[in-house]
Design an enzyme around this catalytic site. Structure first.
Site, short mmCIF file in Angstrom:
data_model
loop_
_atom_site.label_atom_id
_atom_site.label_comp_id
_atom_site.label_asym_id
_atom_site.label_seq_id
_atom_site.Cartn_x
_atom_site.Cartn_y
_atom_site.Cartn_z
N SER A 1 0.70 -1.35 -0.11
CA SER A 1 0.07 0.10 0.14
C SER A 1 0.89 1.28 -0.16
O SER A 1 0.25 2.34 -0.18
CB SER A 1 -0.95 0.09 1.15
OG SER A 1 -2.05 -0.87 0.88
N GLY B 1 4.79 9.55 5.75
CA GLY B 1 5.03 8.20 4.99
C GLY B 1 3.81 7.27 4.98
O GLY B 1 2.82 7.89 4.71
N HIS B 2 3.93 6.18 4.55
CA HIS B 2 3.04 5.22 4.33
C HIS B 2 3.96 3.94 4.47
O HIS B 2 5.04 3.63 4.39
CB HIS B 2 2.62 5.26 2.78
CG HIS B 2 1.06 4.89 2.79
ND1 HIS B 2 0.70 3.65 2.95
CD2 HIS B 2 0.00 5.37 2.28
CE1 HIS B 2 -0.41 3.46 2.64
NE2 HIS B 2 -1.00 4.67 2.34
#
Length: 426
Positions: free
Chosen positions: A46, A274-275
């Site tokens: 993701s 972020g991720h």
């Protein structure tokens, strides 16, 4: 760290100012004895959603998309009501997470996926709160396709990866033979198939990258949208838009706020963007810290070890490189009790039902999937309608908390399992 956590192969990349450091360890393919090298590609899951958001913002830069106009203005054959591209990227669209479905390998696979979600009930009204959803980013991917005239994979390659100099990033299966690729592992065995669904690519089902490339993508946000060679990939205005908080996240172990693509955490008083992401074959975490001119990226090929690995590595890097203490997981008091009545009931998503019950005053959360399986955990109260699962396997070893969104009558109307939201059943 990797070996102690049961990781087969991993990479870490740290960009601090102009200094780039990479550490690679373990095996990309245990059966063939192929080691992980600095240019090995891992599935990043993701974290891809930030790439898709960047593509949308490029179109906004070009005046081709108004992120505050209804999506239906660009996709008139679909019925998304008042939902805007901003809400799609900020996880406030209200769309259900959607099915994990394979819609084929043709260039129409993203459009085919969006057709699948047409009749799935929404979790909440657009803009009414946070709810992480793969479906919303896949709609963003279709928006990119419609405006550019390219499939999402080609638009990603031509408009983002190539200008940013990300030579060790690829989304199409036919591109992977030209790279060293890490095979996914679960229980010591290789994961098959490697890809689950090309149609879900914009949300994270296909993109593969090395940790150095992942960090180089994060560096764009520290340089106002410019790549290392000075090529402009995003405008400074787009970067500012993407890093502006849009909504608070109820489950605070996951994130504090969501922006237009990335999340925002506040660690030790410092903004950390972020991720992160996970597929069956890999897991990644990308963080950037503008106040410290720092980027950290981690990738592994054992999916359920990705978050524990990232936590251990990032905790040390943040302390050593930025003087930031990553907050520890909350330590609840097991003796604390809350009234179960506001929470007890059923909460629905397209592919499952969360059942909240109680035993001796303690809440018990059970997820019953559409396929008939069930997993459960006790919930220990943290306060502010948040709870910590006693079994972190319930969250996929993501180290998330469970949060409830309360209605006007003092009764929970939604449940969030870390990221993913479910609506209370009628």
């Amino acid at each position: 760290t990797a070996e102690s956590l049961g990781v087969v192969g991993a990479q870490v990349a740290v960009v601090s100012g102009g200094d780039v450091r990479v550490c690679s360890t373990g095996l990309a393919n245990a059966a063939l004895g192929i080691p992980v090298t600095d240019d090995t590609l891992f599935q990043i899951g993701s974290t891809t959603k930030v790439y898709t958001a960047a593509l949308v913002m490029q179109l906004a830069d070009a005046g081709q998309v108004d992120i505050d106009a209804p999506v239906s203005a660009y996709l008139p054959e679909h019925h998304f009501g008042a939902i805007t591209p901003r809400q799609l990227m900020a996880m406030t669209s209200g769309l259900d997470n959607g099915p994990y479905a394979d819609t084929g390998r043709g260039d129409d696979c993203v459009a085919a996926y969006v057709r699948l979600i047409r009749d799935i009930p929404a979790i909440h009204q657009p803009g009414a709160g946070f709810g992480y959803t793969n479906a919303s980013t896949i709609v963003s991917g279709l928006l990119v396709e419609r405006i550019t005239g390219q499939c999402w994979d080609d638009a990603l390659r031509d408009r983002l990866l190539a200008p940013a100099g990300l030579a060790h990033t690829a989304s199409l299966a036919e591109e992977l033979p030209y790279h060293r690729v890490a095979v996914g592992y679960a229980g010591g065995e290789p994961v098959r198939p490697f890809f689950v669904s090309r149609g879900m690519g914009p949300s994270g089902s296909t993109l593969c990258a090395s940790a150095p490339d992942l960090a180089a993508f994060g560096r764009l946000f520290l340089r106002g949208g410019e790549a290392a060679d000075g090529t402009r990939v995003l405008s400074a205005q787009a970067v500012a838009e993407m890093t502006t908080p849009q909504v608070d996240v109820p489950a605070r172990c996951f994130a504090d706020h969501w922006c237009v693509g990335p999340y925002l955490k506040i660690w030790d008083g410092v903004r950390v963007y972020g991720h992160s992401g996970t597929t069956l074959s890999g897991s990644s975490t990308l963080l950037w810290v503008p106040e410290r001119d720092l980027v950290v990226a981690t990738v592994v090929n054992v999916a359920d070890r990705g978050y524990p690995f990232a936590d251990a590595v990032i905790r040390e890097v943040m302390r050593a490189e930025a003087g930031i203490e990553k907050p520890p997981l909350p330590q609840p008091d097991p003796s604390q009790r809350v009234s179960p009545e506001p929470y007890v009931g059923l909460y629905e998503t397209h592919d499952g039902v969360f059942e909240v019950g109680h035993v001796d005053g303690r809440l018990r959360l059970t997820l019953r999937s559409a396929g008939g399986s069930a997993v459960g955990t006790d919930l220990i109260p943290l306060g502010d309608h948040r709870f910590l699962p006693t079994d972190d396997a319930f969250t996929g070893n993501h180290m998330w908390d469970v949060a409830f969104v309360m209605g006007e009558a003092g009764r929970a109307v939604r449940l969030l399992n870390g990221a993913f939201a479910a609506r209370r059943a009628a």
